[in-house]
Scaffold this motif. Sequence first.
Motif, mmCIF file in Angstrom:
data_model
loop_
_atom_site.group_PDB
_atom_site.id
_atom_site.type_symbol
_atom_site.label_atom_id
_atom_site.label_comp_id
_atom_site.label_asym_id
_atom_site.label_seq_id
_atom_site.Cartn_x
_atom_site.Cartn_y
_atom_site.Cartn_z
ATOM 1 N N ILE A 253 40.972 34.637 -6.162
ATOM 2 C CA ILE A 253 41.019 36.257 -6.819
ATOM 3 C C ILE A 253 39.181 36.833 -5.884
ATOM 4 O O ILE A 253 38.890 36.010 -5.221
ATOM 5 C CB ILE A 253 39.987 35.143 -8.075
ATOM 6 N N PRO A 254 39.211 38.065 -6.025
ATOM 7 C CA PRO A 254 38.729 38.680 -4.571
ATOM 8 C C PRO A 254 36.864 37.680 -4.842
ATOM 9 O O PRO A 254 36.544 38.203 -3.974
ATOM 10 C CB PRO A 254 38.937 40.308 -5.626
ATOM 11 N N ASN A 255 36.360 38.421 -6.058
ATOM 12 C CA ASN A 255 35.109 37.878 -5.904
ATOM 13 C C ASN A 255 35.219 36.671 -5.429
ATOM 14 O O ASN A 255 33.671 35.747 -4.752
ATOM 15 C CB ASN A 255 34.346 38.186 -6.983
ATOM 16 N N PHE A 256 35.790 35.351 -5.375
ATOM 17 C CA PHE A 256 35.762 34.238 -5.422
ATOM 18 C C PHE A 256 35.886 34.170 -4.120
ATOM 19 O O PHE A 256 35.396 32.437 -3.682
ATOM 20 C CB PHE A 256 36.513 33.343 -6.378
ATOM 21 N N ALA A 257 37.131 34.117 -3.743
ATOM 22 C CA ALA A 257 36.790 34.893 -1.795
ATOM 23 C C ALA A 257 36.196 34.709 -1.250
ATOM 24 O O ALA A 257 35.441 33.627 -0.261
ATOM 25 C CB ALA A 257 38.206 36.026 -2.246
ATOM 26 N N ALA A 258 35.360 36.073 -1.935
ATOM 27 C CA ALA A 258 34.029 36.257 -0.779
ATOM 28 C C ALA A 258 33.178 34.877 -0.536
ATOM 29 O O ALA A 258 32.346 34.743 0.420
ATOM 30 C CB ALA A 258 33.306 37.443 -1.322
ATOM 31 N N TRP A 259 33.161 34.136 -2.158
ATOM 32 C CA TRP A 259 31.557 33.291 -2.073
ATOM 33 C C TRP A 259 32.951 32.140 -1.278
ATOM 34 O O TRP A 259 31.363 31.522 -0.854
ATOM 35 C CB TRP A 259 32.056 32.922 -4.036
ATOM 36 N N GLY B 137 48.051 37.143 -7.644
ATOM 37 C CA GLY B 137 47.560 38.306 -6.692
ATOM 38 C C GLY B 137 46.891 38.397 -5.368
ATOM 39 O O GLY B 137 47.394 39.327 -5.073
ATOM 40 N N LEU B 138 47.905 37.714 -5.050
ATOM 41 C CA LEU B 138 48.155 37.127 -2.881
ATOM 42 C C LEU B 138 49.552 38.202 -2.889
ATOM 43 O O LEU B 138 49.311 39.087 -2.102
ATOM 44 C CB LEU B 138 48.372 36.310 -2.840
ATOM 45 N N ASN B 139 50.511 38.115 -3.843
ATOM 46 C CA ASN B 139 52.244 38.384 -3.484
ATOM 47 C C ASN B 139 52.301 39.407 -4.816
ATOM 48 O O ASN B 139 53.186 40.459 -4.867
ATOM 49 C CB ASN B 139 52.858 37.305 -2.832
ATOM 50 N N GLY B 140 50.991 39.656 -5.869
ATOM 51 C CA GLY B 140 51.335 40.479 -6.848
ATOM 52 C C GLY B 140 52.134 39.725 -8.595
ATOM 53 O O GLY B 140 52.808 39.361 -8.257
ATOM 54 N N TYR B 141 51.592 40.789 -9.320
ATOM 55 C CA TYR B 141 51.760 39.528 -10.306
ATOM 56 C C TYR B 141 51.904 41.260 -11.689
ATOM 57 O O TYR B 141 51.070 42.024 -11.104
ATOM 58 C CB TYR B 141 50.833 38.958 -11.339
ATOM 59 N N THR B 142 52.579 40.393 -12.349
ATOM 60 C CA THR B 142 52.443 41.486 -14.117
ATOM 61 C C THR B 142 51.534 41.219 -14.702
ATOM 62 O O THR B 142 50.994 40.003 -14.871
ATOM 63 C CB THR B 142 53.537 42.301 -14.139
ATOM 64 N N ASP B 143 49.774 42.146 -15.420
ATOM 65 C CA ASP B 143 48.899 41.721 -15.846
ATOM 66 C C ASP B 143 49.130 42.131 -17.548
ATOM 67 O O ASP B 143 48.936 43.564 -17.007
ATOM 68 C CB ASP B 143 47.581 41.900 -15.344
#
Length: 398
Positions: A13-19, A40-46
């Motif tokens: 998750i982007p903001n958690f990665a920065a954390w 999120g890394l390789n893409g997924y259908t939300d």
Amino acid sequence: MTLRLAVILSHPIPNFAAWHREVAKLTDIDLRVFFCCDWGLNGYTDPQFQTNVRWDVPLLDGYASEFLPIAQRPERLRFREVDNPQVAAVLDRFDPDVVQLFGYAHRTNWRVAQWAHNRRRPLLLFSDSNASEQHTWWKQAAKQIFVRQFYNKVDGALYVSTNNLAYHLRYGLPRERLFPGVMPTDRDRLLGAVADREQVRRAVRDRLGIPQNAFVVILCGKYISRKMPIDLVAASWAANREGLPVWSLLVGEGSQRAAIEEFCRHEKVNNTVLTGFVNQASIPDYYVASDVIALTSSQENYGLVVSEGTCFGLPVIVSDQVGCIGTNDVAQPGTNAIVYPCGNRERLQEAIKDMYEDRELYLRMSKASTRISETQDVAAAASALAAATFELQKLGIR
């Protein structure tokens, strides 16, 4: 002494990665993040965005991580779909001093909680659960059984808001085992993405057909029913008809798009823009192009977009069902935020009108948002996590 911290997370998750990158910089913590799947890394259908999502910011850089073997790749991150049967063996190998979990909504989290209980390792919970959530009596009764069973294995928790603190207390965690936390916002990345705010503001408005003198209220997120995006469209349209140069900017995508567009056609709304899905790297441009951030949800555990908006000095308008409201939270009533009763479009319109017409109020709240955002960045989140982790290790298991 170096403390070994295992973090279990459903997916990058982007903001958690920065954390996590900030935590990894701390010399007294040996961090390892274990992901349940590669969404999120390789893409997924939300299913709520109704689009394929592949984040365009670094997700794995700067910290140690590992992907757990999974029974099957999940389609919707449901409880039984996020199941990593080998997680206990992986944790045995890493041998952490403290384990951090994000909520209880996945089968793997229950496996980890049992592992920590069996190995007598302190379990630290992080969540955005909101005590003000409204439930039917039967759902509340079921949660009392289900959630309390999980909390019986939890030794401590970070709380990220007043409502979140109340939630942890409701399910039996002692006050002395609750530690102040931060819902991490990658403030430096957000601000650094916009070199010239005025230039970007003009360019975005020109591209979207929004007048340069418009007062823009942004709603950033999924177009889904609980977010109630039509409320903002209706309120801004009503303000516009009174002669105010108010526009609503809806950044996102989702199942409510057709309903929003039909409302705009029926009411002849001409002051609303729907952008479609916008990825992480481009989001700051839309905050810069706006004047106020709104969150109109009927149920919102926290509201991270509010934290993001405050980085750019945006005052806040939120419904009373948003979780990040409180005197010491991100949306502070009367300080940087106006809170209105959820679903009351007239009060929402009044809030927008007040923000536009009272320049002194607007500037005061804008300055307060900037100040508050400085306490919510990933560095502050990392410090809070480190303090909680060491304190919990001293307290030990319950």
